[in-house]
Design a protein around this motif. Structure first.
Motif, PDB file in Angstrom:
ATOM      1  N   TYR A  82       0.712  -1.310   0.163  1.00 26.52           N
ATOM      2  CA  TYR A  82      -0.289   0.133   0.246  1.00 26.52           C
ATOM      3  C   TYR A  82       0.874   1.148  -0.045  1.00 26.52           C
ATOM      4  O   TYR A  82       0.727   2.258  -1.156  1.00 26.52           O
ATOM      5  CB  TYR A  82      -1.071  -0.236   1.215  1.00 26.52           C
ATOM      6  CG  TYR A  82      -2.119   0.564   1.059  1.00 26.52           C
ATOM      7  CD1 TYR A  82      -2.457   1.452   0.407  1.00 26.52           C
ATOM      8  CD2 TYR A  82      -3.205  -0.446   1.559  1.00 26.52           C
ATOM      9  CE1 TYR A  82      -3.976   2.465   0.310  1.00 26.52           C
ATOM     10  CE2 TYR A  82      -4.416  -0.033   1.330  1.00 26.52           C
ATOM     11  CZ  TYR A  82      -4.959   0.565   1.011  1.00 26.52           C
ATOM     12  OH  TYR A  82      -6.202   0.829   0.585  1.00 26.52           O
ATOM     13  N   GLN A  83       1.701   0.932   1.123  1.00 23.78           N
ATOM     14  CA  GLN A  83       3.228   2.357   0.858  1.00 23.78           C
ATOM     15  C   GLN A  83       3.035   2.757  -0.566  1.00 23.78           C
ATOM     16  O   GLN A  83       3.615   3.869  -1.002  1.00 23.78           O
ATOM     17  CB  GLN A  83       3.616   2.277   2.023  1.00 23.78           C
ATOM     18  CG  GLN A  83       2.829   2.559   3.563  1.00 23.78           C
ATOM     19  CD  GLN A  83       2.941   3.617   4.309  1.00 23.78           C
ATOM     20  OE1 GLN A  83       1.194   3.493   4.063  1.00 23.78           O
ATOM     21  NE2 GLN A  83       3.941   4.407   4.008  1.00 23.78           N
ATOM     22  N   LYS A  84       3.963   1.299  -1.101  1.00 26.66           N
ATOM     23  CA  LYS A  84       4.454   1.512  -1.908  1.00 26.66           C
ATOM     24  C   LYS A  84       4.059   1.857  -3.394  1.00 26.66           C
ATOM     25  O   LYS A  84       4.151   2.440  -4.096  1.00 26.66           O
ATOM     26  CB  LYS A  84       5.119  -0.031  -2.967  1.00 26.66           C
ATOM     27  CG  LYS A  84       6.193   0.040  -1.839  1.00 26.66           C
ATOM     28  CD  LYS A  84       6.608  -1.528  -2.990  1.00 26.66           C
ATOM     29  CE  LYS A  84       7.708  -2.255  -1.801  1.00 26.66           C
ATOM     30  NZ  LYS A  84       7.958  -3.429  -1.702  1.00 26.66           N
ATOM     31  N   VAL A  85       2.177   1.709  -2.874  1.00 25.27           N
ATOM     32  CA  VAL A  85       1.461   2.482  -4.804  1.00 25.27           C
ATOM     33  C   VAL A  85       1.519   3.683  -4.397  1.00 25.27           C
ATOM     34  O   VAL A  85       0.969   4.456  -5.274  1.00 25.27           O
ATOM     35  CB  VAL A  85       0.054   1.318  -3.919  1.00 25.27           C
ATOM     36  CG1 VAL A  85      -0.949   2.139  -4.962  1.00 25.27           C
ATOM     37  CG2 VAL A  85       0.928  -0.260  -4.700  1.00 25.27           C
ATOM     38  N   MET A  86       0.825   4.435  -2.547  1.00 25.59           N
ATOM     39  CA  MET A  86       0.943   5.645  -2.991  1.00 25.59           C
ATOM     40  C   MET A  86       1.755   6.477  -2.495  1.00 25.59           C
ATOM     41  O   MET A  86       1.518   7.405  -3.172  1.00 25.59           O
ATOM     42  CB  MET A  86       0.222   5.332  -1.160  1.00 25.59           C
ATOM     43  CG  MET A  86      -1.187   4.686  -0.875  1.00 25.59           C
ATOM     44  SD  MET A  86      -1.583   5.370   0.686  1.00 25.59           S
ATOM     45  CE  MET A  86      -1.546   6.968   0.854  1.00 25.59           C
ATOM     46  N   LYS A  87       3.370   6.331  -3.291  1.00 24.25           N
ATOM     47  CA  LYS A  87       4.243   6.245  -3.511  1.00 24.25           C
ATOM     48  C   LYS A  87       4.846   7.046  -5.095  1.00 24.25           C
ATOM     49  O   LYS A  87       5.664   7.614  -4.593  1.00 24.25           O
ATOM     50  CB  LYS A  87       5.334   6.377  -2.638  1.00 24.25           C
ATOM     51  CG  LYS A  87       4.929   6.878  -1.130  1.00 24.25           C
ATOM     52  CD  LYS A  87       6.519   6.401  -0.152  1.00 24.25           C
ATOM     53  CE  LYS A  87       6.529   6.317   1.085  1.00 24.25           C
ATOM     54  NZ  LYS A  87       7.769   5.876   1.949  1.00 24.25           N
ATOM     55  N   LEU A  88       3.787   6.335  -6.052  1.00 27.61           N
ATOM     56  CA  LEU A  88       4.255   6.625  -7.264  1.00 27.61           C
ATOM     57  C   LEU A  88       4.327   7.903  -7.391  1.00 27.61           C
ATOM     58  O   LEU A  88       3.281   7.837  -7.271  1.00 27.61           O
ATOM     59  CB  LEU A  88       2.743   4.982  -7.847  1.00 27.61           C
ATOM     60  CG  LEU A  88       3.189   3.722  -7.307  1.00 27.61           C
ATOM     61  CD1 LEU A  88       2.099   3.199  -8.245  1.00 27.61           C
ATOM     62  CD2 LEU A  88       5.303   3.183  -7.930  1.00 27.61           C
ATOM     63  N   GLU A  90       3.427  10.572 -10.737  1.00 28.62           N
ATOM     64  CA  GLU A  90       2.471  10.162 -11.963  1.00 28.62           C
ATOM     65  C   GLU A  90       2.795   9.875 -13.457  1.00 28.62           C
ATOM     66  O   GLU A  90       1.752   8.988 -14.029  1.00 28.62           O
ATOM     67  CB  GLU A  90       1.917  11.797 -12.286  1.00 28.62           C
ATOM     68  CG  GLU A  90       0.639  11.533 -12.663  1.00 28.62           C
ATOM     69  CD  GLU A  90      -0.310  12.928 -12.854  1.00 28.62           C
ATOM     70  OE1 GLU A  90      -0.645  13.438 -14.087  1.00 28.62           O
ATOM     71  OE2 GLU A  90       0.710  14.045 -12.275  1.00 28.62           O
ATOM     72  N   ASP A  91       3.985  10.224 -13.870  1.00 28.73           N
ATOM     73  CA  ASP A  91       4.329   9.517 -15.320  1.00 28.73           C
ATOM     74  C   ASP A  91       5.385   7.789 -15.121  1.00 28.73           C
ATOM     75  O   ASP A  91       5.938   8.034 -16.121  1.00 28.73           O
ATOM     76  CB  ASP A  91       5.614  10.474 -15.487  1.00 28.73           C
ATOM     77  CG  ASP A  91       6.817  11.088 -14.665  1.00 28.73           C
ATOM     78  OD1 ASP A  91       6.938   9.981 -13.676  1.00 28.73           O
ATOM     79  OD2 ASP A  91       7.462  11.524 -14.893  1.00 28.73           O
ATOM     80  N   PHE A  98      -2.626   1.168 -13.976  1.00 24.42           N
ATOM     81  CA  PHE A  98      -3.820   1.035 -13.150  1.00 24.42           C
ATOM     82  C   PHE A  98      -5.190   1.608 -14.263  1.00 24.42           C
ATOM     83  O   PHE A  98      -4.839   2.022 -15.449  1.00 24.42           O
ATOM     84  CB  PHE A  98      -3.639   3.086 -12.100  1.00 24.42           C
ATOM     85  CG  PHE A  98      -2.996   2.234 -10.861  1.00 24.42           C
ATOM     86  CD1 PHE A  98      -3.314   2.052  -9.761  1.00 24.42           C
ATOM     87  CD2 PHE A  98      -1.485   1.397 -10.378  1.00 24.42           C
ATOM     88  CE1 PHE A  98      -2.461   1.410  -8.569  1.00 24.42           C
ATOM     89  CE2 PHE A  98      -1.050   1.424  -9.683  1.00 24.42           C
ATOM     90  CZ  PHE A  98      -1.629   0.996  -8.664  1.00 24.42           C
ATOM     91  N   TYR A  99      -5.908   0.922 -13.695  1.00 22.70           N
ATOM     92  CA  TYR A  99      -7.266   1.567 -13.995  1.00 22.70           C
ATOM     93  C   TYR A  99      -7.983   3.200 -14.362  1.00 22.70           C
ATOM     94  O   TYR A  99      -7.826   4.054 -14.423  1.00 22.70           O
ATOM     95  CB  TYR A  99      -8.412   0.949 -14.325  1.00 22.70           C
ATOM     96  CG  TYR A  99      -8.166  -0.509 -14.751  1.00 22.70           C
ATOM     97  CD1 TYR A  99      -7.438  -1.214 -15.297  1.00 22.70           C
ATOM     98  CD2 TYR A  99      -8.493  -1.455 -13.436  1.00 22.70           C
ATOM     99  CE1 TYR A  99      -7.049  -2.624 -15.697  1.00 22.70           C
ATOM    100  CE2 TYR A  99      -8.151  -3.040 -13.425  1.00 22.70           C
ATOM    101  CZ  TYR A  99      -7.682  -3.252 -14.347  1.00 22.70           C
ATOM    102  OH  TYR A  99      -7.770  -4.588 -14.774  1.00 22.70           O
ATOM    103  N   GLU A 100      -7.810   3.347 -12.346  1.00 16.99           N
ATOM    104  CA  GLU A 100      -7.812   4.501 -11.796  1.00 16.99           C
ATOM    105  C   GLU A 100      -6.799   5.094 -10.733  1.00 16.99           C
ATOM    106  O   GLU A 100      -6.599   4.383 -10.989  1.00 16.99           O
ATOM    107  CB  GLU A 100      -9.356   5.240 -11.431  1.00 16.99           C
ATOM    108  CG  GLU A 100     -10.219   5.147 -12.267  1.00 16.99           C
ATOM    109  CD  GLU A 100     -11.600   5.092 -12.502  1.00 16.99           C
ATOM    110  OE1 GLU A 100     -11.613   5.885 -11.211  1.00 16.99           O
ATOM    111  OE2 GLU A 100     -12.541   4.787 -12.362  1.00 16.99           O
ATOM    112  N   TYR A 101      -6.462   6.405 -10.732  1.00 19.36           N
ATOM    113  CA  TYR A 101      -5.847   6.013  -9.354  1.00 19.36           C
ATOM    114  C   TYR A 101      -5.862   8.080  -9.341  1.00 19.36           C
ATOM    115  O   TYR A 101      -5.278   8.752  -9.942  1.00 19.36           O
ATOM    116  CB  TYR A 101      -3.982   6.833 -10.083  1.00 19.36           C
ATOM    117  CG  TYR A 101      -2.762   6.488  -8.823  1.00 19.36           C
ATOM    118  CD1 TYR A 101      -2.311   5.256  -8.087  1.00 19.36           C
ATOM    119  CD2 TYR A 101      -2.875   7.741  -7.601  1.00 19.36           C
ATOM    120  CE1 TYR A 101      -1.519   4.939  -7.544  1.00 19.36           C
ATOM    121  CE2 TYR A 101      -2.031   8.089  -6.888  1.00 19.36           C
ATOM    122  CZ  TYR A 101      -1.537   6.426  -6.643  1.00 19.36           C
ATOM    123  OH  TYR A 101      -1.089   7.045  -5.489  1.00 19.36           O
TER     124      TYR A 101
END
Length: 332
Positions: A82-88, A90-91, A98-101
């Motif tokens: 989760y922490q990794k995903v939230m730090k991705l 934008e580019d 992702f389908y949406e973020y």
């Protein structure tokens, strides 16, 4: 056109590299073992099954909650992801899968709601969560027809809902199928998994019992807020009878517990005003045989499935098939 045959993806043990140059876990149509081993005997499989009372409760209220589906170690692995995903960035290539973020879907800095779809494609752990027997077995029971014990189940899509400490936002009252009319018939299921304790203070999920019977000429209630920010906007479209019956019940779930809810069950959650974040993983499924109801994309970044054609292929894998499970003969 389908990119890969389902047969080839079932055999995959590791993800194929996609057009963005990174492994795409949607090319693996089975559990890779990242969250642990699948059940190895009949007794272990049976532990995932709902009993008759639980099934009756679901059909009576439109949901059932406080079902243990993950242990603490599994939750911690997912929270690390989760922490990794939230730090991705934008580019980043990962974000492209992702389908949406939405870093903050409400766009209000005082009511932040991180909401994402498609993370199963970039994370082994979130990918394996999709195939978790503690989730897929009861889903197969709840989606089954009256003349069957289990049905074949496909994955629809996943969601992350993260509410930061102090200023975490709301998820306005809604019915899930209001957003899913690109598919038919309505044989869907949502599983909301608490990755940490959910309380009144941190904005636990809440349901309106019996609201799975609320329709408009057989169709779901209209969407009143696509960004989930206006908590009570649903009140503008309810009948007097529905307003009287609108008595939400909070689900105070422990870490690793889940709720299973009907696609028309009205649900939502209030702000997180606690000192800790509130993070949840949501899995959405449908019964095999559900068809496309549009000639447009069902999800951004996937491929088109023509209206009237059965949903399937790379992005909508079979997660549970009672006909090929090794324990089936032992259950009968």
């Amino acid at each position: 056109m389908e990119q890969y045959s389902e047969e080839s993806l079932i055999q995959n043990k590791a993800p194929l590299t996609g057009k963005f140059g990174i492994p795409d876990w949607s090319t693996v149509h089975s559990d890779s073992g990242g969250l642990g081993k699948k059940p190895s005997n009949i007794e272990e499989w049976k532990r995932s099954m709902f009993n008759k009372e639980q099934i009756a409760e679901f059909h009576r209220n439109g949901y059932i909650a406080n079902i243990k589906v993950l242990n603490e170690t599994q939750c911690d692995k997912l929270l690390e992801e989760y922490q990794k995903v939230m730090k991705l960035e934008e580019d980043s290539a990962e974000r492209a899968l992702f389908y949406e973020y939405h870093s903050n879907q409400s766009k209000d800095p005082n009511n932040v709601l991180m909401h994402a779809l498609g993370h199963w494609r970039v994370s082994q752990y979130f990918h394996d969560l999709v195939f978790c027997p503690a989730v897929t077995v009861p889903t197969a029971q709840l989606l089954s027809n009256i003349d069957e014990e289990f049905c074949k189940v496909r994955f629809w899509h996943d969601q992350l809902f993260a509410k930061p400490a102090k200023y975490g936002g709301v998820v306005a009252w809604h019915q899930d199928y209001s957003y899913w009319t690109k598919t038919q018939p309505m044989r869907h299921m949502t599983v909301h998994i608490a990755l940490e304790d959910q309380t009144l203070e941190n904005g636990c999920i809440q349901y309106v019992p019996g609201s799975h019977n609320w329709t408009r000429d057989g169709k779901p209630l209209p969407v009143t807020d696509f960004n989930f920010g206006d908590m009570e906007s649903i009140q503008t479209i309810l009948t007097d009878e529905e307003k009287e019956a609108f008595q939400p019940q909070p689900c105070l779930m422990k870490k690793g517990e889940a709720s299973f809810h009907h696609p028309l069950a009205v649900h939502g959650s209030y702000q997180n005003r606690s000192d800790l974040p509130r993070r949840a993983a949501v899995l959405n499924y449908f019964a095999d045989g559900v068809k496309s109801n549009t000639n447009e994309l069902a999800l951004l970044g996937t491929y088109k499935i023509a209206k009237g054609k059965q949903m399937g292929g790379q992005f909508f894998p079979v997660v549970f098939d009672p006909q090929c499970m090794e324990w089936k003969n032992n259950l009968l």
